[in-house]
Design a protein around this motif. Sequence first.
Motif, PDB file in Angstrom:
ATOM      1  N   GLY A 291     -10.242   0.548  -0.409  1.00  0.00           N
ATOM      2  CA  GLY A 291      -9.097  -0.267  -0.804  1.00  0.00           C
ATOM      3  C   GLY A 291      -7.803   0.533  -0.824  1.00  0.00           C
ATOM      4  N   MET A 292      -7.874   1.796  -1.307  1.00  0.00           N
ATOM      5  CA  MET A 292      -6.677   2.634  -1.323  1.00  0.00           C
ATOM      6  C   MET A 292      -6.202   2.954   0.096  1.00  0.00           C
ATOM      7  SD  MET A 292      -7.500   5.291  -4.425  1.00  0.00           S
ATOM      8  CE  MET A 292      -6.008   6.207  -4.070  1.00  0.00           C
ATOM      9  N   VAL A 293      -7.154   3.239   0.976  1.00  0.00           N
ATOM     10  CA  VAL A 293      -6.785   3.523   2.374  1.00  0.00           C
ATOM     11  C   VAL A 293      -6.137   2.291   3.008  1.00  0.00           C
ATOM     12  CG1 VAL A 293      -7.704   4.049   4.655  1.00  0.00           C
ATOM     13  CG2 VAL A 293      -8.528   5.313   2.665  1.00  0.00           C
ATOM     14  N   ALA A 294      -6.733   1.109   2.771  1.00  0.00           N
ATOM     15  CA  ALA A 294      -6.152  -0.120   3.315  1.00  0.00           C
ATOM     16  C   ALA A 294      -4.750  -0.351   2.751  1.00  0.00           C
ATOM     17  CB  ALA A 294      -7.062  -1.312   2.987  1.00  0.00           C
ATOM     18  N   PHE A 295      -4.578  -0.089   1.451  1.00  0.00           N
ATOM     19  CA  PHE A 295      -3.270  -0.270   0.808  1.00  0.00           C
ATOM     20  C   PHE A 295      -2.215   0.614   1.463  1.00  0.00           C
ATOM     21  CE2 PHE A 295      -0.060   0.560  -2.403  1.00  0.00           C
ATOM     22  CZ  PHE A 295       0.168  -0.686  -2.963  1.00  0.00           C
ATOM     23  N   PHE A 296      -2.527   1.900   1.645  1.00  0.00           N
ATOM     24  CA  PHE A 296      -1.543   2.814   2.224  1.00  0.00           C
ATOM     25  C   PHE A 296      -1.295   2.522   3.703  1.00  0.00           C
ATOM     26  CE2 PHE A 296      -2.635   5.524  -1.470  1.00  0.00           C
ATOM     27  CZ  PHE A 296      -1.344   5.765  -1.923  1.00  0.00           C
ATOM     28  N   LEU A 297      -2.317   2.084   4.426  1.00  0.00           N
ATOM     29  CA  LEU A 297      -2.082   1.715   5.829  1.00  0.00           C
ATOM     30  C   LEU A 297      -1.156   0.507   5.931  1.00  0.00           C
ATOM     31  CD1 LEU A 297      -5.650   2.154   7.393  1.00  0.00           C
ATOM     32  CD2 LEU A 297      -3.634   3.571   7.776  1.00  0.00           C
ATOM     33  N   ILE A 298      -1.398  -0.505   5.084  1.00  0.00           N
ATOM     34  CA  ILE A 298      -0.517  -1.677   5.085  1.00  0.00           C
ATOM     35  C   ILE A 298       0.903  -1.267   4.703  1.00  0.00           C
ATOM     36  CG2 ILE A 298      -0.070  -3.898   3.965  1.00  0.00           C
ATOM     37  CD1 ILE A 298      -3.102  -4.197   3.630  1.00  0.00           C
ATOM     38  N   PHE A 299       1.006  -0.412   3.689  1.00  0.00           N
ATOM     39  CA  PHE A 299       2.321   0.048   3.247  1.00  0.00           C
ATOM     40  C   PHE A 299       3.051   0.790   4.372  1.00  0.00           C
ATOM     41  CE2 PHE A 299       5.015   3.311   1.247  1.00  0.00           C
ATOM     42  CZ  PHE A 299       5.865   2.504   0.519  1.00  0.00           C
ATOM     43  N   GLY A 300       2.333   1.665   5.080  1.00  0.00           N
ATOM     44  CA  GLY A 300       2.973   2.397   6.163  1.00  0.00           C
ATOM     45  C   GLY A 300       3.459   1.495   7.281  1.00  0.00           C
ATOM     46  N   ILE A 301       2.635   0.507   7.629  1.00  0.00           N
ATOM     47  CA  ILE A 301       3.044  -0.415   8.699  1.00  0.00           C
ATOM     48  C   ILE A 301       4.269  -1.217   8.278  1.00  0.00           C
ATOM     49  CG2 ILE A 301       2.323  -2.459   9.997  1.00  0.00           C
ATOM     50  CD1 ILE A 301      -0.526  -1.342   9.909  1.00  0.00           C
ATOM     51  N   LEU A 302       4.295  -1.676   7.023  1.00  0.00           N
ATOM     52  CA  LEU A 302       5.434  -2.461   6.541  1.00  0.00           C
ATOM     53  C   LEU A 302       6.702  -1.612   6.484  1.00  0.00           C
ATOM     54  CD1 LEU A 302       3.782  -4.548   3.685  1.00  0.00           C
ATOM     55  CD2 LEU A 302       4.398  -5.308   5.971  1.00  0.00           C
ATOM     56  N   VAL A 303       6.591  -0.336   6.096  1.00  0.00           N
ATOM     57  CA  VAL A 303       7.766   0.533   6.065  1.00  0.00           C
ATOM     58  C   VAL A 303       8.343   0.695   7.468  1.00  0.00           C
ATOM     59  CG1 VAL A 303       8.519   2.912   5.670  1.00  0.00           C
ATOM     60  CG2 VAL A 303       7.105   1.758   3.977  1.00  0.00           C
ATOM     61  N   LEU A 304       7.474   0.867   8.449  1.00  0.00           N
ATOM     62  CA  LEU A 304       7.950   1.006   9.830  1.00  0.00           C
ATOM     63  C   LEU A 304       8.593  -0.287  10.332  1.00  0.00           C
ATOM     64  CD1 LEU A 304       4.969   2.997  11.405  1.00  0.00           C
ATOM     65  CD2 LEU A 304       7.227   3.864  10.783  1.00  0.00           C
ATOM     66  N   GLN A 305       8.060  -1.421   9.946  1.00  0.00           N
ATOM     67  CA  GLN A 305       8.572  -2.695  10.448  1.00  0.00           C
ATOM     68  C   GLN A 305       9.895  -3.084   9.784  1.00  0.00           C
ATOM     69  OE1 GLN A 305       7.347  -4.676  12.982  1.00  0.00           O
ATOM     70  NE2 GLN A 305       6.028  -2.923  13.350  1.00  0.00           N
ATOM     71  N   PHE A 306      10.001  -2.903   8.471  1.00  0.00           N
ATOM     72  CA  PHE A 306      11.204  -3.317   7.740  1.00  0.00           C
ATOM     73  C   PHE A 306      12.221  -2.190   7.598  1.00  0.00           C
ATOM     74  CE2 PHE A 306       8.192  -6.535   6.237  1.00  0.00           C
ATOM     75  CZ  PHE A 306       8.959  -7.690   6.349  1.00  0.00           C
ATOM     76  N   ASN A 307      11.808  -0.956   7.940  1.00  0.00           N
ATOM     77  CA  ASN A 307      12.699   0.195   7.783  1.00  0.00           C
ATOM     78  C   ASN A 307      13.219   0.266   6.347  1.00  0.00           C
ATOM     79  OD1 ASN A 307      14.046   2.511   8.553  1.00  0.00           O
ATOM     80  ND2 ASN A 307      15.877   1.405   9.263  1.00  0.00           N
ATOM     81  N   SER A 308      12.307   0.018   5.401  1.00  0.00           N
ATOM     82  CA  SER A 308      12.682  -0.030   3.994  1.00  0.00           C
ATOM     83  C   SER A 308      11.452   0.295   3.163  1.00  0.00           C
ATOM     84  CB  SER A 308      13.228  -1.405   3.625  1.00  0.00           C
ATOM     85  OG  SER A 308      13.395  -1.523   2.229  1.00  0.00           O
ATOM     86  N   ILE A 309      11.689   0.770   1.934  1.00  0.00           N
ATOM     87  CA  ILE A 309      10.592   1.030   1.009  1.00  0.00           C
ATOM     88  C   ILE A 309      10.482  -0.068  -0.034  1.00  0.00           C
ATOM     89  CG2 ILE A 309       9.733   2.627  -0.766  1.00  0.00           C
ATOM     90  CD1 ILE A 309      10.898   4.912   0.791  1.00  0.00           C
ATOM     91  N   SER A 310      11.615  -0.618  -0.447  1.00  0.00           N
ATOM     92  CA  SER A 310      11.600  -1.632  -1.502  1.00  0.00           C
ATOM     93  C   SER A 310      10.921  -2.920  -1.045  1.00  0.00           C
ATOM     94  CB  SER A 310      13.025  -1.931  -1.951  1.00  0.00           C
ATOM     95  OG  SER A 310      13.815  -2.391  -0.856  1.00  0.00           O
ATOM     96  N   LYS A 311      11.163  -3.351   0.172  1.00  0.00           N
ATOM     97  CA  LYS A 311      10.579  -4.611   0.642  1.00  0.00           C
ATOM     98  C   LYS A 311       9.050  -4.544   0.776  1.00  0.00           C
ATOM     99  CE  LYS A 311      14.861  -5.892   2.946  1.00  0.00           C
ATOM    100  NZ  LYS A 311      15.580  -6.029   4.232  1.00  0.00           N
TER     101      LYS A 311
END
Length: 516
Positions: A291-311
Amino acid sequence: HKGFKEGNPIVESVITNVGKGAGNQNDFEFGNTPNKGKVTVAFVEFAKRNGQNTAEYIDKIREAVKGIPGAQVTVEQEQGGPPVGKPINIEVTGDKFEDLISSSENLIKYLNNSGIEGIEELKTDLIKNKPEILIDIDREKANAEGVSTGQIFQNINAALLGTEVSKFRDANDEYPIQLRYQYDQRNDVEAILNMNIVYRDMNMGGALRQVPLSSLAKIRYSDTYGGINRKNQKRMITVYSNILSDFNGNEVVADIQKALNDYKAPDGVLLKMTGEQEEQAETGAFLGWAGMVAFFLIFGILVLQFNSISKPFIILTEIVFSIIGVLLGFAIFKMDISIIMTGIGIVALAGIVVRNGILLVEFTDHLKETGLATVPAIIEAGRTRMTPVLLTASATILGLVPLAVGLNIDFGTLFSEGNPHIFFGGDSVAFWGPLAWTMIFGLAFATFLTLILVPVLYELVDGIKAKHDGLIKHYKILMAFMLPITLIYFILFAIAPSFFKKILPEFYPSNINLEK
């Protein structure tokens, strides 16, 4: 035995094994067990039981066989999958066997007097009264007769177990021919005592001689242990039991663990809870890491897509609330949580619930790029995206309902006879039900909160950015340096903890057990 359908229509057969095939497969007992017997009751398919639950038969059988003198009776349901041990499994390990025996017996008395409910019957895997016949050889007489103990052993072994004298061959294979005493002779102690020990007396030039065994040895009856188990080179006795069907296994084991913490074992004796609960803990730890690995992978993909950390943080809050929804659903409807299937459902849920948040955040950003202010953009995005969010969530939930309730349709009879034989339940729902209900509860709760939580968090974050724009810029610069360092820290900690502790001891957590 067949023919039980007249008396009980849901019983298909009852099979009895005595000696051979009577061992417990979960304990890897596949050989002959002359001291054991097993009665197997097979029920008809679930569709033919008219909704009757077979679990109630376990308690009825336990009451019927309780208190049989001289016998230990265990009643349990057949387990699928790999062996995981008993629900209650306490390993008593040490060096002195006498201390282990007394500790295991005292432990059973202590737990029986502790008032813990749900325990079927505590037993040990130690057999103390296995009968044996000892042959004590008079070495002085044997030396006087010129016969060695090895020659005496070979004669007794040949009489009881046999010795290979030839082979029988056919076109395909060959079979050894064993020569030994007849059945009634080798099971008669007096016949064994009267047997002649044939040997060559080297004191008389190698001449063949015969001496009766009774003149060289005496028979002694005794008891011994059935076997001594070891684990990590230490002697071990296992105290085990099943859990009654009306009780929750995790709660019973937790009560036993509390009782063990207050139990004082002798020096050199260790007590450890293992078995089914240990396997559950290992599975839960693995799913937690997944679950932690999935969480961080999703987080990394979202950071790359939105170019943001807050979103991405706004979107990932849905995972937390979906887990809350899962726990609330199981608590409200009083369902049992499956460690494996519920854990897999939560990991899969993490990748599903973020979709709704992505729809809202992405469309809100698009509206802000067209010139709308934050609050009007949030309201318009919520109104526009509400329909696809509700439709996709409803489609997923409704698609999981048949799996959750165990809807069964026989398509073969549907097309051949026009009768689909629809029924609910069965073996499939016991396995897939927790997974389906996990995703239904989590998705329903998270979808409801998506339309409220995500817009509110988006507006709050946007307001904080407007007030602290300069601080946010410095924060982004700091995060640009800290994120790679943090990732390297966790990668080294996960891959090579021993090496990491050696090179950076001041940054290594002192409360981590490397061996565990």
